[in-house]
Design an enzyme around this catalytic site. Structure first.
Site, PDB file in Angstrom:
ATOM      1  N   ASN A  10      10.702 -54.679 -36.731  1.00 41.46           N
ATOM      2  CA  ASN A  10      10.786 -53.421 -37.486  1.00 41.46           C
ATOM      3  C   ASN A  10      10.725 -53.791 -38.966  1.00 41.46           C
ATOM      4  O   ASN A  10      11.687 -54.317 -39.515  1.00 41.46           O
ATOM      5  CB  ASN A  10      12.110 -52.718 -37.137  1.00 41.46           C
ATOM      6  CG  ASN A  10      12.379 -51.527 -38.041  1.00 41.46           C
ATOM      7  OD1 ASN A  10      11.495 -51.058 -38.764  1.00 41.46           O
ATOM      8  ND2 ASN A  10      13.612 -51.040 -38.004  1.00 41.46           N
ATOM      9  N   TRP A  11       9.579 -53.514 -39.573  1.00 39.74           N
ATOM     10  CA  TRP A  11       9.380 -53.939 -40.969  1.00 39.74           C
ATOM     11  C   TRP A  11      10.047 -53.006 -41.975  1.00 39.74           C
ATOM     12  O   TRP A  11       9.987 -53.248 -43.181  1.00 39.74           O
ATOM     13  CB  TRP A  11       7.872 -54.046 -41.265  1.00 39.74           C
ATOM     14  CG  TRP A  11       7.178 -55.154 -40.525  1.00 39.74           C
ATOM     15  CD1 TRP A  11       7.741 -56.059 -39.666  1.00 39.74           C
ATOM     16  CD2 TRP A  11       5.777 -55.485 -40.577  1.00 39.74           C
ATOM     17  NE1 TRP A  11       6.781 -56.922 -39.175  1.00 39.74           N
ATOM     18  CE2 TRP A  11       5.574 -56.594 -39.723  1.00 39.74           C
ATOM     19  CE3 TRP A  11       4.679 -54.948 -41.258  1.00 39.74           C
ATOM     20  CZ2 TRP A  11       4.317 -57.188 -39.541  1.00 39.74           C
ATOM     21  CZ3 TRP A  11       3.430 -55.520 -41.076  1.00 39.74           C
ATOM     22  CH2 TRP A  11       3.250 -56.630 -40.227  1.00 39.74           C
ATOM     23  N   LYS A  12      10.613 -51.917 -41.486  1.00 39.14           N
ATOM     24  CA  LYS A  12      11.294 -50.933 -42.355  1.00 39.14           C
ATOM     25  C   LYS A  12      10.421 -50.571 -43.560  1.00 39.14           C
ATOM     26  O   LYS A  12       9.199 -50.573 -43.447  1.00 39.14           O
ATOM     27  CB  LYS A  12      12.666 -51.467 -42.783  1.00 39.14           C
ATOM     28  CG  LYS A  12      13.504 -51.926 -41.591  1.00 39.14           C
ATOM     29  CD  LYS A  12      14.952 -52.036 -41.925  1.00 39.14           C
ATOM     30  CE  LYS A  12      15.689 -52.668 -40.771  1.00 39.14           C
ATOM     31  NZ  LYS A  12      17.116 -52.597 -40.883  1.00 39.14           N
TER      32      LYS A  12
ATOM     33  N   HIS B 200      16.680 -44.771 -34.724  1.00 35.99           N
ATOM     34  CA  HIS B 200      17.199 -45.948 -35.426  1.00 35.99           C
ATOM     35  C   HIS B 200      18.446 -45.550 -36.211  1.00 35.99           C
ATOM     36  O   HIS B 200      18.545 -44.426 -36.715  1.00 35.99           O
ATOM     37  CB  HIS B 200      16.128 -46.525 -36.366  1.00 35.99           C
ATOM     38  CG  HIS B 200      16.515 -47.848 -36.937  1.00 35.99           C
ATOM     39  ND1 HIS B 200      17.343 -47.964 -38.026  1.00 35.99           N
ATOM     40  CD2 HIS B 200      16.217 -49.108 -36.550  1.00 35.99           C
ATOM     41  CE1 HIS B 200      17.523 -49.252 -38.287  1.00 35.99           C
ATOM     42  NE2 HIS B 200      16.856 -49.965 -37.398  1.00 35.99           N
TER      43      HIS B 200
ATOM     44  N   GLU C 129      19.405 -46.099 -39.081  1.00 37.52           N
ATOM     45  CA  GLU C 129      19.176 -45.595 -40.446  1.00 37.52           C
ATOM     46  C   GLU C 129      18.715 -44.138 -40.399  1.00 37.52           C
ATOM     47  O   GLU C 129      19.031 -43.347 -41.293  1.00 37.52           O
ATOM     48  CB  GLU C 129      18.170 -46.503 -41.169  1.00 37.52           C
ATOM     49  CG  GLU C 129      18.823 -47.833 -41.532  1.00 37.52           C
ATOM     50  CD  GLU C 129      17.913 -49.043 -41.470  1.00 37.52           C
ATOM     51  OE1 GLU C 129      16.690 -48.895 -41.562  1.00 37.52           O
ATOM     52  OE2 GLU C 129      18.448 -50.158 -41.329  1.00 37.52           O
TER      53      GLU C 129
ATOM     54  N   GLU D 115      21.631 -51.409 -30.682  1.00 42.54           N
ATOM     55  CA  GLU D 115      21.794 -51.978 -32.018  1.00 42.54           C
ATOM     56  C   GLU D 115      23.134 -51.536 -32.597  1.00 42.54           C
ATOM     57  O   GLU D 115      23.234 -50.440 -33.173  1.00 42.54           O
ATOM     58  CB  GLU D 115      20.668 -51.491 -32.934  1.00 42.54           C
ATOM     59  CG  GLU D 115      19.291 -51.836 -32.452  1.00 42.54           C
ATOM     60  CD  GLU D 115      18.283 -51.848 -33.608  1.00 42.54           C
ATOM     61  OE1 GLU D 115      17.746 -52.932 -33.886  1.00 42.54           O
ATOM     62  OE2 GLU D 115      18.083 -50.800 -34.231  1.00 42.54           O
TER      63      GLU D 115
ATOM     64  N   GLY E 105      21.437 -55.706 -40.414  1.00 40.22           N
ATOM     65  CA  GLY E 105      21.234 -56.118 -41.801  1.00 40.22           C
ATOM     66  C   GLY E 105      22.469 -56.705 -42.456  1.00 40.22           C
ATOM     67  O   GLY E 105      22.520 -56.888 -43.670  1.00 40.22           O
TER      68      GLY E 105
ATOM     69  N   SER F 226      20.813 -58.328 -36.725  1.00 41.04           N
ATOM     70  CA  SER F 226      20.866 -59.682 -37.278  1.00 41.04           C
ATOM     71  C   SER F 226      20.434 -60.760 -36.282  1.00 41.04           C
ATOM     72  O   SER F 226      21.044 -61.836 -36.222  1.00 41.04           O
ATOM     73  CB  SER F 226      22.265 -59.979 -37.845  1.00 41.04           C
ATOM     74  OG  SER F 226      22.568 -59.073 -38.893  1.00 41.04           O
TER      75      SER F 226
ATOM     76  N   GLY G 105      14.897 -56.758 -37.550  1.00 43.21           N
ATOM     77  CA  GLY G 105      14.602 -56.190 -38.864  1.00 43.21           C
ATOM     78  C   GLY G 105      14.275 -57.287 -39.862  1.00 43.21           C
ATOM     79  O   GLY G 105      13.155 -57.799 -39.921  1.00 43.21           O
ATOM     80  N   GLY G 106      15.273 -57.692 -40.630  1.00 45.65           N
ATOM     81  CA  GLY G 106      15.081 -58.646 -41.729  1.00 45.65           C
ATOM     82  C   GLY G 106      14.270 -59.879 -41.361  1.00 45.65           C
ATOM     83  O   GLY G 106      13.344 -60.270 -42.088  1.00 45.65           O
TER      84      GLY G 106
HETATM   85  C1  PEP Z   1      16.874 -53.185 -37.261  1.00 43.77           C
HETATM   86  O1  PEP Z   1      16.613 -52.646 -38.309  1.00 43.77           O
HETATM   87  O2  PEP Z   1      16.503 -52.640 -36.205  1.00 43.77           O
HETATM   88  C2  PEP Z   1      17.602 -54.457 -37.278  1.00 43.77           C
HETATM   89  C3  PEP Z   1      18.098 -54.904 -36.167  1.00 43.77           C
HETATM   90  O3  PEP Z   1      17.732 -55.078 -38.489  1.00 43.77           O
HETATM   91  P1  PEP Z   1      18.294 -56.581 -38.765  1.00 43.77           P
HETATM   92  O4  PEP Z   1      17.604 -57.487 -37.779  1.00 43.77           O
HETATM   93  O5  PEP Z   1      17.910 -56.872 -40.174  1.00 43.77           O
HETATM   94  O6  PEP Z   1      19.764 -56.535 -38.544  1.00 43.77           O
END
Ligand code: PEP
Length: 251
Positions: free
Chosen positions: A10-12, A95, A97, A167, A173, A213, A234-235
């Site tokens: 997920n490149w956000k 998600h 967010e 999640e 994050g 993470s 994500g990151g």
């Molecule tokens: C996400 O945004 O779905 C996520 C899991 O982010 P991260 O891996 O950065 O925690």
């Protein structure tokens, strides 16, 4: 386990077209011999660029959201029809967010889930508790509610196009990861919820990703758990060097 691992990035709201094309090309090259299922979900504005780069590869194209209406007077929204036109195959919905920053509730997410499935998309439905909900012992209550309400009215025939991503919000994050055992307990619970809703056969086949993470050094331990079938990253999905070791982890 008969379920195939599903590793998604997920490149956000990161990158512009040049960086996105470069990252997508690197992933195409390096995942060519990968044995898992793969997906990248760039911002709407990058979809056309990334679609052209990954066409014909083993990487699916995902969007991070969609409108709850098919089309019409909805300024600032993006329709499933427009996503289909760009080659999007999968839509991430619910998600954290979207839920917590943009205040999307279960009813709105459910409307989007049904619309996306009606148009033939695969849906990754994200669920997960806040830290205060975990501390109050409400993990199962929250995950059950988000799963049940997110899938309300979804016919069993469409479940092969549904993926769940657990999640925990406190792990997204933040660098904090659920332990493999804690994550496994929730995944096993969610699979039971799916069994109650749709039967044991569907429950045994549904892919439940973990997100929060995920890094190269914890991916294999998480994926080793019986009910963890992949990752939503994500990151660490924003750079080839950090995503490839996750995406190509060895079971
Ligand atoms: C996400 O945004 O779905 C996520 C899991 O982010 P991260 O891996 O950065 O925690």
């Amino acid at each position: 386990m008969s379920r195939n691992y599903y590793m998604a990035g997920n490149w956000k709201m990161h990158m512009t077209r040049n960086d996105a094309a470069q990252l997508a090309q690197d992933l195409v090259n390096q995942l060519r011999d990968g044995t898992h299922k793969y997906l990248v979900a760039p911002s709407f504005t990058l979809l056309e660029t990334v679609s052209a780069v990954i066409e014909g590869s083993n990487i699916r194209l995902g969007a991070q959201n969609c409108a709850s209406e098919e089309q019409g007077a909805h300024t600032g929204e993006v329709s499933v029809l427009q996503l289909k036109d760009l080659g999007v195959q999968t839509i991430i919905l619910g998600h954290s967010e979207r839920r917590h920053v943009y205040k999307e509730d279960d009813a709105l997410i459910n409307k989007k889930v049904k619309l996306a499935l009606k148009h033939g998309f695969e849906v990754i439905l994200c669920i997960g508790e806040l830290l205060e909900e975990r501390e109050a012992g409400k993990v199962e209550e929250v995950c059950e509610r988000q799963t049940v309400k997110g899938l309300e009215g979804v016919d069993v025939s469409l479940l092969n196009n549904v993926v769940i991503a657990y999640e925990p919000v406190w792990a997204i994050g933040t660098g904090k990861t659920a332990t493999p055992q804690d994550a496994e307990a929730v995944h096993a619970f969610v699979r039971k919820v799916i069994a109650r809703l749709y039967g044991d056969d569907i429950a045994s086949k549904i892919i439940i990703q973990y997100g929060g993470s995920v890094k190269a050094d914890n991916a294999a331990q998480l994926m080793a758990m019986e009910n963890i079938d992949g990752a939503l990253v994500g990151g660490a999905s924003l750079k080839t060097d950090s995503f490839i070791p996750i995406a190509k982890f060895q079971a």
